[in-house]
Enzyme design. Structure first.
Site, PDB file in Angstrom:
ATOM      1  N   ALA A   1       0.788  -1.226   0.000  1.00  0.00           N
ATOM      2  CA  ALA A   1       0.000   0.000   0.000  1.00  0.00           C
ATOM      3  C   ALA A   1       0.822   1.278   0.000  1.00  0.00           C
ATOM      4  CB  ALA A   1      -0.928  -0.001   1.211  1.00  0.00           C
TER       5      ALA A   1
ATOM      6  N   ASN B   1       2.112  -4.807   7.115  1.00  0.00           N
ATOM      7  CA  ASN B   1       2.849  -5.305   5.950  1.00  0.00           C
ATOM      8  C   ASN B   1       3.663  -4.194   5.292  1.00  0.00           C
ATOM      9  OD1 ASN B   1       2.181  -8.115   5.836  1.00  0.00           O
ATOM     10  ND2 ASN B   1       0.128  -7.558   5.171  1.00  0.00           N
TER      11      ASN B   1
ATOM     12  N   HIS C   1      -0.056   6.693   5.042  1.00  0.00           N
ATOM     13  CA  HIS C   1       1.289   6.140   5.183  1.00  0.00           C
ATOM     14  C   HIS C   1       2.328   7.226   4.940  1.00  0.00           C
ATOM     15  CE1 HIS C   1      -0.618   2.173   5.031  1.00  0.00           C
ATOM     16  NE2 HIS C   1      -1.265   2.593   3.973  1.00  0.00           N
TER      17      HIS C   1
END
Length: 268
Positions: free
Chosen positions: A123, A189, A219
């Site tokens: 992602a 992850n 993120h």
């Protein structure tokens, strides 16, 4: 354009596996068969998909690539056997690599089978730049993952914080990428992918935040090297079937497999 003859075996028929398969079928990318050792999900009644019930059936089907999207347990119990049989595996549950014993087992299996393990970027973007910067010598890598409280439901955070009553952001974890990936296997992850391509699991610093003021999964990467500084900020829609992961993770999985398809065509 239909890529006839290309076979993709998918381990796991959860939210990411379903999103991944649906996306590939819309592009007519070969044949897809699922291996899911749980009781048959309704999803697998779709006649467009094949079903594999064991490693032996997977081997006999002879896929061009195997895709793992079933979680850490599958990485431990199924993926090593697949690698030893000589099949390349695209790894979705990158966080499993935080365990040194699992990393060693997977590497040994790949060597024995002459196969490749391909972790997805997932992602987050900037992984290529981070890998390039590592060649000049990284001195610092930090990752901050910020998600709405419901994205942390069912995780260790739910045991430590009342996620339903949060009115301001709350740091639910601060530590190394290794600690984050092992404590939050379904949510970290990205931290693992950054660690693999950067300073490693023990030197990559991670902060995870539950923030009731946001809707998207956010993120942030900061890296410093002799070649300069890297800053990446992304805000991703959560997966339609699983708010704990970003939709982009399934798309990253799709793109990684598509690259394998195109690579096979180019080689042919």
């Amino acid at each position: 354009m239909k890529h006839t003859g290309f076979r993709i075996a998918v381990i796991g028929a959860g939210a990411i596996g379903q999103t991944f398969a649906e996306s590939l079928l819309q592009g007519s990318i070969g044949e897809i068969a699922f291996m899911d050792l749980r009781e048959k999900p309704d999803f697998l009644s779709d006649e467009r998909y094949g079903r594999l019930t064991s490693i032996h059936e997977l081997v006999a089907w002879r896929p061009n690539v195997v895709v793992e999207c079933a979680g850490h347990n599958a990485v431990t119990t199924i993926v090593p056997s697949v690698l030893r049989e000589g099949f390349d595996v695209v790894l979705s549950s990158v966080g499993a690599l935080a365990n040194p014993k699992i990393r060693t087992a997977l590497c040994s299996s790949a060597v024995a089978g002459g196969s490749q393990l391909v972790p997805i970027a997932g992602a987050v973007g900037g992984i290529d730049a981070l890998s390039a910067a590592a060649r000049s010598g990284l001195t610092e890598v930090m990752y901050t993952g910020r998600k709405p409280p419901r994205a942390w439901s069912g995780t260790a955070a739910a045991q430590e914080v009342n996620l339903d009553t949060l009115t301001s952001q709350k740091v639910i974890f601060a530590g190394t990428a290794q600690e984050a990936a092992l404590k939050y296997p379904a949510n970290a992850n990205v931290a693992a992918a950054i660690a693999i391509h950067g300073l490693g699991f023990e030197k990559t610093r991670v902060t995870l935040i539950a923030d009731p003021a946001i809707r998207l999964n956010c993120h942030e990467i900061y890296a410093k090297s002799r070649s300069g500084e890297l800053r990446v900020n992304m805000s991703n829609e959560p997966s339609p079937g699983n708010p704990r992961t970003s939709w982009l993770a399934a798309l990253s999985l799709q793109q990684t497999v598509l690259n394998k398809v195109l690579g096979a065509q180019w080689a042919a």
